[in-house]
Write a protein that holds these residues in place. Structure first.
Motif, PDB file in Angstrom:
ATOM      1  N   ARG A   1      34.797  40.578  33.372  1.00 35.93           N
ATOM      2  CA  ARG A   1      35.801  40.502  34.438  1.00 35.93           C
ATOM      3  C   ARG A   1      37.208  40.801  33.915  1.00 35.93           C
TER       4      ARG A   1
ATOM      5  N   LYS B   1      47.436  50.966  42.524  1.00 41.21           N
ATOM      6  CA  LYS B   1      47.075  49.550  42.615  1.00 41.21           C
ATOM      7  C   LYS B   1      47.675  48.950  43.876  1.00 41.21           C
TER       8      LYS B   1
ATOM      9  N   TYR C   1      38.630  44.706  43.523  1.00 41.08           N
ATOM     10  CA  TYR C   1      38.087  43.529  42.848  1.00 41.08           C
ATOM     11  C   TYR C   1      39.160  42.460  42.758  1.00 41.08           C
TER      12      TYR C   1
ATOM     13  N   HIS D   1      40.510  38.165  42.922  1.00 39.65           N
ATOM     14  CA  HIS D   1      40.446  36.723  43.114  1.00 39.65           C
ATOM     15  C   HIS D   1      40.084  36.401  44.563  1.00 39.65           C
TER      16      HIS D   1
ATOM     17  N   HIS E   1      42.558  43.152  44.201  1.00 38.62           N
ATOM     18  CA  HIS E   1      43.270  44.301  43.649  1.00 38.62           C
ATOM     19  C   HIS E   1      42.567  45.519  44.238  1.00 38.62           C
TER      20      HIS E   1
ATOM     21  N   ASN F   1      42.317  48.660  44.322  1.00 38.36           N
ATOM     22  CA  ASN F   1      42.781  49.773  43.488  1.00 38.36           C
ATOM     23  C   ASN F   1      41.950  51.029  43.712  1.00 38.36           C
TER      24      ASN F   1
ATOM     25  N   GLU G   1      50.162  38.406  43.924  1.00 41.71           N
ATOM     26  CA  GLU G   1      50.444  37.666  42.674  1.00 41.71           C
ATOM     27  C   GLU G   1      51.308  38.429  41.683  1.00 41.71           C
ATOM     28  N   HIS G   2      51.523  39.721  41.856  1.00 40.90           N
ATOM     29  CA  HIS G   2      52.258  40.488  40.837  1.00 40.90           C
ATOM     30  C   HIS G   2      53.756  40.572  41.102  1.00 40.90           C
TER      31      HIS G   2
HETATM   32  C1  2HG Z   1      43.641  40.966  37.173  1.00 37.10           C
HETATM   33  O1  2HG Z   1      43.342  40.207  38.083  1.00 37.10           O
HETATM   34  C2  2HG Z   1      45.027  41.499  37.097  1.00 37.10           C
HETATM   35  O2  2HG Z   1      42.833  41.283  36.283  1.00 37.10           O
HETATM   36  C3  2HG Z   1      45.033  43.024  37.108  1.00 37.10           C
HETATM   37  O3  2HG Z   1      45.841  40.927  38.047  1.00 37.10           O
HETATM   38  C4  2HG Z   1      45.074  43.630  38.465  1.00 37.10           C
HETATM   39  O4  2HG Z   1      44.295  45.793  37.775  1.00 37.10           O
HETATM   40  C5  2HG Z   1      44.950  45.140  38.578  1.00 37.10           C
HETATM   41  O5  2HG Z   1      45.456  45.668  39.544  1.00 37.10           O
END
Ligand code: 2HG
Ligand code: FAD
Ligand code: ZN
Length: 488
Positions: free
Chosen positions: A337, A352, A385, A387, A394, A396, A433-434
């Motif tokens: 992960r 992203k 993918y 949380h 994300h 992406n 979260e970013h």
């Molecule tokens: C994660 O959850 C990071 O691994 C990276 O927040 C998120 O790749 C990303 O966009």
């Protein structure tokens, strides 16, 4: 020198050297170079100088010097942020302030379940300091070895344990920060209850260097975890994942620590680009969940998780599952992960979208947004993918290595708009979260309610009337919106 005095870089630099003790400025060009570009290489900046202060007093001197001369200040932690917030602009007239020399653990209070650390400690160092006191600091990110606690607080970082413990703000009891005029705002109280006026700690957490420089923080600790149970579960679709989460929460309550969703595309990227990983399940599946239960006492969590997953398999909410039998297998599941961002970076350029929606809206959002991407972005591969337990994905899109930067730059605004409009239609956020940084300034202007933006500007003007703190980040400087190019 007054604000109207000479503005050329050379004389400013000379004045700064004279104002600071020897050794504060980084004069080595090779060491400076990596600090002038962001982690994803979206932005390449230049700086008047790079300062690496060793104390709060040195940070205060630097900011007072900059405020008097209206020099922009860009705070930088581990430079792992995804929104370009820690990169100076292209003018060569901003001061970059790196916190890496401020890494003392000032106090550990095991009885109070708290510790006070300086901003430049890496997240991993903070975690280790907690363990040394037989305590647990629950913030966990794939970048733990290089991001700094000051950066974590400045971005209100989320990560892998938010479901149980909350984001960085929820883990923070106090902060010490230097404001734009060089004054030190010291709120390092280790109190669980302190109802004395405005919540300045919460204001500074998540302010991304636009209100001041965080120099130290007092953080909440928990007892050490005594038991965990971790499983990699194949699920038929996103709706099944959401239903599985609800079942787990009913069965295990607050023990549900992590609930991460991965599509097959993310797993394949990790398997292809990261050494030493293996598919935990025999057959390929469309979607997976990596879930973990944790407990502060010795509990048979594997039995609890096994029982819940057995029920889920019987109900058709899961199609296969692998339970980690020991710590080594657990670590391997987490490696899968945590390495998805690195695997995606190695695979080529990507766009992203760090989005969140109410958890129940995840299946509808993923279905609509995926259909849009399939119809409009034939060259892209969806890697949605993240949380899911927090409603945060994300979302992406990966592109082949040979994709021309110009093509991405042309397509990106259209893709971003479609996805973020869908997020808004589902009652979600374009930055879960970013943070905002430089990358999402335009998005904040578009999606934030006007009253919210006005209040943010009023706070900014009150604390930083000359606009020296991280100009052009979070809030537009001089009316410019942010732009969002593609990167790795
Ligand atoms: C994660 O959850 C990071 O691994 C990276 O927040 C998120 O790749 C990303 O966009
Ligand atoms: P930087 O990138 O240096 O700075 C980020 C922002 O904070 C900038 O605006 C900067 O000006 C400001 N800042 C930094 N230090 C200070 C300070 N002391 N005072 C005031 N302002 C400051 N993020 C998540 O939320 N969840 C994840 O799961 C996650 N996983 C990641 C995995 C990988 C592999 C990578 C590379 C990144 C990941 N991130 C994640 C993003 C990033 O690690 C976090 O945003 C982190 O909190 C940034 O910390 P930093 O020290 O690197 O900050
Ligand atoms: Zn994340």
């Amino acid at each position: 020198m007054s604000a109207s005095g000479a503005r050329d870089g050379a004389s400013l630099l000379e004045s700064l050297r004279a104002a600071m003790p020897p050794g504060v400025l980084l004069e080595d060009e090779a060491a400076a170079a990596p600090l002038l570009a962001d982690h994803r290489h979206l932005y390449q900046g230049r700086a008047l100088a790079i300062a690496l202060p060793r104390s709060t007093a040195e940070v205060a001197t630097l900011l007072a010097w900059c405020n008097e001369r209206r020099i922009g200040v860009v705070p930088q932690g581990g430079n792992t942020g995804y929104c370009g917030g820690a990169t100076p602009d292209e003018s060569g007239m901003q001061l970059l302030v790196g916190l890496q020399r401020m890494r003392q653990v000032r106090a550990v209070d095991a009885a109070n379940f708290s510790l006070t650390v300086e901003a430049g400690c890496t997240l991993a160092e903070v975690q280790q300091a907690a363990v040394a006191a037989d305590r647990f600091f629950p913030l966990e990110l794939g970048s733990a070895g290089s991001c700094q606690i000051g950066g974590n607080l400045a971005t209100n970082a989320g990560g892998l344990n938010v479901l149980r413990f909350g984001m960085a703000r929820a883990l923070t009891l106090g902060v010490e920060a230097v404001l734009a005029d060089g004054s030190v705002c010291s709120h390092l109280r280790a109190l669980r209850k302190d109802n004395t006026g405005y919540d300045l700690v919460s204001l500074l957490v998540g302010s991304e260097g636009t209100l001041g420089i965080i120099t130290a923080a007092t953080l909440r600790l928990w007892p050490r975890l005594r038991a965990t149970a971790t499983a990699f579960v194949a699920v038929p679709d996103v709706a099944a994942a959401v239903a599985l989460l609800a079942r787990l929460r009913v069965a295990a309550g607050e023990r549900v620590n992590s609930f991460e969703l991965l599509p097959r595309s993310a797993l394949e990227l990790a398997l292809r680009h990261i050494e030493g990983l293996a598919d935990p399940l025999a057959a390929a599946h469309g979607w997976y969940v990596l879930c973990e239960l944790s407990s502060f006492t010795e509990e048979p969590l594997a039995d609890l998780l096994g029982q819940a997953l057995g029920d889920a398999l019987a109900a058709g909410l899961a199609t296969d599952a692998a339970l980690a039998a020991n710590e080594r297998q657990r670590a391997q599941l987490w490696r899968l992960r945590e390495n998805v961002p690195e695997a995606q970076r190695r695979a080529g350029p990507s766009l992203k979208h760090d989005i969140s929606v109410p958890i129940a809206a995840l299946p509808g959002f993923v279905a609509e947004a995926s259909a849009w991407v399939r119809a409009h972005v034939p060259a892209g591969m969806l890697v949605a993918y993240g949380h899911a337990g927090d409603g945060n994905l994300h979302f992406n899109i990966s592109f082949p290595q040979e994709t021309a930067a110009g093509q991405l730059a042309r397509e990106e605004p259209v893709i971003r708009r479609a996805i973020h409009d869908l997020v808004a239609a589902h009652g979600g956020s374009f930055s879960a979260e970013h943070g905002i940084g430089r990358l999402k300034v335009g998005e904040l202007e578009r999606y934030a309610p006007p009253g919210t933006l006005a209040m943010m500007r009023a706070i900014k003007n009150a604390l930083d009337p000359h606009g020296i703190m991280n100009p052009g980040k979070v809030l537009a400087a001089g009316g410019q919106g942010g732009e969002t190019p593609g990167g790795h």
